[in-house]
Design a protein around this motif. Structure first.
Motif, mmCIF file in Angstrom:
data_model
loop_
_atom_site.group_PDB
_atom_site.id
_atom_site.type_symbol
_atom_site.label_atom_id
_atom_site.label_comp_id
_atom_site.label_asym_id
_atom_site.label_seq_id
_atom_site.Cartn_x
_atom_site.Cartn_y
_atom_site.Cartn_z
ATOM 1 N N ILE A 44 0.832 -1.200 0.000
ATOM 2 C CA ILE A 44 0.000 0.000 0.000
ATOM 3 C C ILE A 44 0.870 1.254 0.000
ATOM 4 N N SER A 45 1.950 1.236 0.779
ATOM 5 C CA SER A 45 2.810 2.416 0.815
ATOM 6 C C SER A 45 3.546 2.613 -0.506
ATOM 7 N N ILE A 47 2.250 1.863 -3.469
ATOM 8 C CA ILE A 47 1.256 2.358 -4.414
ATOM 9 C C ILE A 47 0.905 3.815 -4.130
ATOM 10 N N THR A 48 0.738 4.155 -2.857
ATOM 11 C CA THR A 48 0.314 5.502 -2.501
ATOM 12 C C THR A 48 1.470 6.347 -1.986
ATOM 13 N N LYS A 51 4.129 11.565 -4.132
ATOM 14 C CA LYS A 51 4.103 11.943 -5.538
ATOM 15 C C LYS A 51 4.759 13.301 -5.680
#
Length: 53
Positions: A44-45, A47-48, A51
């Protein structure tokens, strides 16, 4: 969390060597659950992640 997983794996190995089957099985199952939670949180980390703008 990975540190707890390693701790429970080592506890399970030591308990298995000394013949404490129930304790070894319990520690191994806890280590397995913590490991999968760690893997899920890691994915999860990834993917998110941060950015860049």
């Amino acid at each position: 969390m990975l540190r707890w997983t390693i701790t429970f794996i080592i506890l399970a190995i030591i308990a298995g060597i000394f013949g404490f089957g129930g304790i070894a099985a319990g520690a191994a199952s806890i280590a397995k659950i913590l490991f999968f939670i760690f893997i899920i949180l890691f994915i999860i980390s990834l993917i998110t992640g941060r950015k860049k703008i």
